[in-house]
Design an enzyme around this catalytic site. Structure first.
Site, PDB file in Angstrom:
ATOM      1  NE  ARG A  95      -3.557   2.378   2.536  1.00 30.95           N
ATOM      2  CZ  ARG A  95      -4.548   2.580   3.385  1.00 30.95           C
ATOM      3  NH1 ARG A  95      -4.902   1.599   4.204  1.00 30.95           N
ATOM      4  NH2 ARG A  95      -5.194   3.722   3.425  1.00 30.95           N
ATOM      5  CG  ASN A 149     -11.006  -1.581  -0.705  1.00 30.37           C
ATOM      6  OD1 ASN A 149     -12.083  -1.635  -1.290  1.00 30.37           O
ATOM      7  ND2 ASN A 149     -10.810  -0.860   0.403  1.00 30.37           N
ATOM      8  CB  CYS A 171     -17.812  -0.390   0.225  1.00 29.99           C
ATOM      9  SG  CYS A 171     -16.951   1.163   0.448  1.00 29.99           S
ATOM     10  CG  HIS A 201     -14.094   3.245  -2.849  1.00 32.15           C
ATOM     11  ND1 HIS A 201     -12.792   3.081  -2.448  1.00 32.15           N
ATOM     12  CD2 HIS A 201     -14.850   2.614  -1.910  1.00 32.15           C
ATOM     13  CE1 HIS A 201     -12.774   2.366  -1.327  1.00 32.15           C
ATOM     14  NE2 HIS A 201     -14.011   2.082  -0.994  1.00 32.15           N
ATOM     15  CE1 TYR A 255     -11.505   6.048  -1.102  1.00 34.15           C
ATOM     16  CE2 TYR A 255     -13.622   5.650  -0.069  1.00 34.15           C
ATOM     17  CZ  TYR A 255     -12.255   5.441  -0.114  1.00 34.15           C
ATOM     18  OH  TYR A 255     -11.654   4.646   0.822  1.00 34.15           O
TER      19      TYR A 255
HETATM   20 MN   LIG Z   1     -14.627   0.738   0.626  1.00 31.57          MN
END
Ligand SMILES: [Mn+2]
Ligand SMILES: [Mn+2]
Ligand SMILES: [Mn+2]
Ligand SMILES: [Mn+2]
Lengths: 438, 438, 438, 438
Positions: A95, A149, A171, A201, A255
């Site tokens: 990440r 994800n 989510c 998102h 997002y």
């Molecule tokens: Mn999510």
């Protein structure tokens, strides 16, 4: 009587206590008798810490839920009723790269959006597809509840290439939006219902109802006049231009800032990365602290510090979904599932995030008609990207990956796309066997 | 016998000699007896220069075509057969602002794309809609052949709000692509056919046929391996990333560089603007030189210098279209027209740029099915923008304009959108009566 | 506290005791404080009889529900929460004509299908549209729950021409199918769920689930091997050709017999009409007996003899729907509502009969995708007919009525259509003011 | 130079002289150097007669076209440019059964509609699919121009199951409509253009243009007021109910009589069959006479008597299509081809009969948008039937065949469907190997 068997892949995650707490709270109607926490050797240490905490929590709660720890996924999957996936291929180090490398090119560095989202998809999708193979063999009637994800692309991949059909992507963004809007309206969140539609998102609240009355315009007025905080732990809380939201007429998700405020978000990310490091670095610290806490043998509840971690409502969303399937609750939840005509301008066989009634047959999308014309383009841009990303992940084809990178709305040029792609492929080489076949 | 009456609004344009030459060349099958050049008082001087050149050209050619000059649009429109519009509201000064202001914000400054395209739409659409009102009254059976940019949005506006139904939007981009691809294949362009689909300045070649055989893959191979020059006068000739085009599998138009190479194009524009000025400034110089040439009483043909101006093939495109409608030629031409199901993911009643068979009933779109999934998003993003832009142009609503600006893929943030919007509204105030009502 | 106000138009109907019983049973969660039974002068006598029975029922049950009787619709509608319509324009005499006249031409004579259905629509739609005008003025937030047949066409008409948006069309066919299938499976009906999709009186069960598992094939096997009785009071119980149902793969409704067994049904109707008279004549007798019973001052419950009347489950369907809206139950019920993309091959703005989740915002259709290709044609044929019938009803246009009659799949020829149309127009003249304007 | 090679399967047909004449007439622009007439042993005698006539015609015309006769299909197909199929599996005896058996049940007995059409499809489709296998191997670039009926279902089958992609289905119905309408308007047919859309033998003229002007309403007025003869040799010339056509607003084809005048047509057929026999019997007589004529060694032109046979314009339609593909004529012709979005309510991958521009890449459908709502149902009913029929033909599945028979709008009941199916299966057993596998 046997009770429910749940298998959590990536069970050593710091989120697991959320899930355990969720199952404990619901035990009366959702009798989870076995919870299997599966992890990989690299995660075994954390798995043990979390597993022991889970056992203490269960004991304290006095429910007969067995906690099993294993590195053998196939052993765990046998006859499972629900399989939840919360894996992070490459762990937080990966990440960190997803977040840092794009920033070098003045491009959003984010876990699930832009180049970072693409690489997370490239790493994660093959692993999840492997899991569906095992499931088809060992627990063909189980539901796969995926939190891993990028949940939208993972769901798209399973719908197109998975060996099972019972999959839901989950989510916490929509539930967070509902909570924020309820707060804004100063009412209990149970009185608020929102028609969610879009992609993971990239979901919009098309209509907001309070006690059954459409209050969308009122909410939009409040958003534009009060500029309330409506974001998530990991997304900078910048307000929207009022006239923009007013004309949009629907409610974007946190997002959406990456798309409607790209420049500001990049600048902010660069700044933050210099100050506190990227989000992965922040999270690493939090995780370290969390696991220190988890080790404490006196701890037998979910520690309140977990909230800082960012997955607010994830446990609730997951447990509610499992509960509603198990008990045929028929409540309305926004999840990632096969579109099947819910949103007209997206292919029937693609994944969408949309309000569904949750039955024992799984989530059933409620019709949307079509998205408002002003957002149809952006949503379809992300779907174009997702489709290319899934093809790249499944095939390991370099040009498909470059296509995905280039058509992503956050990537500003094909040359930049190529540079980022090349650097990230090298950086994540270890987790991309499809791209580096011998 | 009466012959054809053509009315050219914006007749004082430097392009007019192209058109005159086109009509002269085709006189035998397309007997234009009256060509009315209409302009506004500010353009009268140029109108006279161009009109006199036109008369000399006609005389030299020996065709009985009358050239009429007038400032009275309604006088001209009476009983017209075809009305062509090549207006530039605010002249090149306005274009200069469209190109310069966005650059201050590191945003593409372009005549038909991004903020510049939006403002050109806001200025132009109300004028064209007014023309359709006059046409409905004075020449209800005439065809409106619109070259005025942004041609896609203008066509969208006329389809939704115009008082006539017979409208076609015209652009030289597709014919330019065909010429370039023919050159690449080293064959005469008449042997090449391309399935065009998309929107104006966002059109793709989906399939290329040579003598009826599909050679799309071959052309894509040549594009990726030879990196040929495939652009237009006003667009920097940057090549594509090969693997990107290979995976895309279809052929983008020159304007796609603004979307797939945004960063490079902005940087290039800023550089150029410092060196030679923005395109409007370059064009102003060319125009000045052209009109000096046009004044020469000995000049009685289209001067070769006109080619530098950038409208290559425009005249051919326009004359061919008029000729094909008039003579029911049934050849295939890419034009902007009502979608009517040609492209599945775009509304039936929206304008698209698509290969049509041109009949005496007008252009009839050939079915595309749907766009490849990888471009569906971008094309729909522009359509979302175009729809918002048309609403803003028709209503003068500030928030709709901000919406259009913000959802444009070239504008990176809602705040930036607002700043650019506010500055451009002030700059173009004179030509935006809908936004500045007393 | 005010409680719920319900207005039942056509309140003098013999069905009313069903409704009253339904409200009494549910009083705890659905506190109906006022029930207004509205009727026309011709129905006043029955209204009084039924109204008095209703009062005795309420009294016996000990619930504080006021029963109001009025001939003044507008007085009743003021501030209503729910308006139910169970009118029969022209009473059973009109139905008798709907059933008898077509038979003379060897064409199905039926209340809601074929020529009879068309004329019931022509008589009923204008009255219902008038009611929506009053509602828009007097109770704009109320729901219109329409039982008046033909419920599909009435819903279509209200969606297109009504002055209110909150309308649901209700039918007991799907619930009857569910009961029959549960009986076939020998399980409690609560364990069975069916995906219903189609149109009113032309609805299919696409999937049958038992405890969440898809048992459609098993049910089809049982239907084809056991040939169970699966029909309704008013439809002859002829079994299906087994191989036909097997290949169809979904479950037709009882009314499908008129389409898939047309010849047999016509022959049967002719036979029956000679023996016992048409259904209207049978019903008249039943009604007469029922009203004799209702008069009995000692009767204070719904008499069991009402079941013969044919509206089994109607009360349950209606009360459940109202209850689910009022209490936001989110259970799944098949109702007639705006398609909104639920069935791909039917226009978004047309009425369909489809499984919906019932919320306090009303019914929300669950996506179907598209109907199986083998039934898409028949369903669309009925929708074509319904659209023409609605246009005829609203305009009083003779040619539209002939169009509707001719394209109805039960009418075998345009000449026959014209003959039936002309005879029926005369027969129903009194109730067709749009067709016989002075 | 090689010239064009054409292979005509079923070359012994009485229609062949039409085709030969067509090629002779067009020789200058369409240089057919080889025409291969392929037939089966049972047809060899006729093949020789027709072949010899063809040779005399060619000689008389003085064109260097070679006529080849063979029973070896594969020999003929090698390197063909166009393959035309005009086969009749089971010959006129089979047609006679298709026409007679349904009549026993009071059901339309017709070659391409109803039960007869189904059985013609069941016999023909497997043979045509076999031909496509040979073509894929021996002449993969050739076009298959199919005249064999039922042309719509055959095209549907080739599109779904054929081994080649270049297929067009051809019918003379639309060109006949155009001729009739031109006659009605008293103008040359070249001045008339019609937007055709629908399915084979179920095609509508949506718009009629005269010299580019929409005259649809005028034509409909003339049809309803003058009741002109607008039919074909094999279809009884009954006029339409005027108000029906007026409200329909578009122009049905002659075959629509079977659907909109079913009862009258059945009665008429029964009557005729008693008088002159069914159409097959009439045709047999005509054919016999024709072949007597053909034998005449002095005959070296197409005999005028051929016109009685019923295939008016077939040759022109076929030669024009081949000519337009070969010469990239880009004229507009109605043919059966892949829908690809032309008609919105029919699947993209299904066959439709629709106006196409004919290019060297084949026919390209012109967009229709959607069919008027009033005919959408009937057209989709036939498509439902066609889809079931193709599945039955390909699989030999009895239940699929019963499904197709039952959902056909001309068959009034599932029981009747089964009776007819069973009798016809036995009658055609010899030509249905898929249904009678050992
Ligand atoms: Mn999510
Ligand atoms: Mn252009
Ligand atoms: Mn009903
Ligand atoms: Mn035909």
């Amino acid at each position: 009587m046997k009770g429910i068997k749940i298998v959590t892949i990536g069970g050593g995650s710091s989120y697991t206590p959320e899930l355990v707490e969720g199952f404990i709270k619901r035990y009366d109607e959702l009798p989870v008798r076995e919870l299997w926490l599966v992890d990989i050797p690299e995660g075994q240490k954390k798995q043990n810490i979390v597993g022991n905490l889970a056992r203490r929590m269960v004991k304290k709660a006095g429910v007969p839920m067995e906690i099993h720890l294993t590195l053998d996924r196939r052993e765990a999957l046998k006859d499972a009723d629900f399989v939840t996936t919360q894996i992070r291929v490459g762990l937080l180090d990966a990440r960190e790269k997803d977040e840092k490398i794009p920033l070098k090119y003045n491009v959003i560095g984010q876990e699930t959006n832009g180049p970072g989202g693409l690489f997370k998809a490239l790493r994660t999708i093959p692993v999840i597809l492997d899991i569906t193979k095992d499931m088809a063999e060992l627990c063909p009637n189980a539901w796969l509840i995926n939190f891993a994800n990028p949940a939208g692309m993972v769901t798209e991949a399973v719908l197109r290439y998975g060996k099972i059909k019972k999959v839901v992507g989950l989510c916490n963004v929509p539930v967070g939006m509902q909570m924020n809007i309820a707060k804004l309206l100063e009412v209990d969140s149970s009185r608020v219902r929102i028609d969610f539609a879009g992609l993971n998102h990239m979901v919009y609240g098309l209509n907001v109802y309070l006690d059954g009355n459409n209050v969308t315009n009122k909410v939009i007025d409040m958003i534009t006049s009060e500029n309330p905080s409506m974001t998530m732990k990991n997304i900078a809380d910048f307000g929207w231009e009022k006239d923009f939201i007013k004309a949009l007429g629907i409610i974007p998700c946190p997002y959406h800032r990456y798309y409607y405020k790209t420049r500001k978000m990049v600048e902010h990310e660069i700044e933050e990365s210099k100050k506190d490091g990227v989000r992965a670095e922040v999270v690493k610290k939090i995780e370290k602290e969390l696991f220190e806490l988890y080790k404490d043998e006196k701890l037998d509840i979910k520690p309140p510090q977990l909230e800082k971690r960012g997955g607010a409502y994830y446990s609730d969303a997951a447990c509610n979904l499992i509960n509603s399937i198990y008990n045929d609750k028929k409540d309305i939840q926004p999840v990632n599932t096969r579109n099947n005509g819910a949103i007209a301008s997206i292919d029937d066989d693609s994944a969408v995030e949309v309000s569904c009634v949750i039955t024992m047959e799984g989530p059933r999308p409620i019709t949307v008609g079509d998205l408002p014309v002003y957002v149809r383009g952006l949503v379809n841009s992300i779907k174009s990207f997702e489709r290319a990303a899934v093809e790249a992940a499944v095939s390991g084809d370099y040009s498909k990956a470059l296509l995905a990178m280039t058509i992503n709305p956050l990537v500003p040029s094909d040359e930049v796309a190529k540079e980022i792609l090349d650097e990230m492929l090298q950086a994540h080489k270890k987790y991309l066997p499809k791209f580096f076949k011998e």
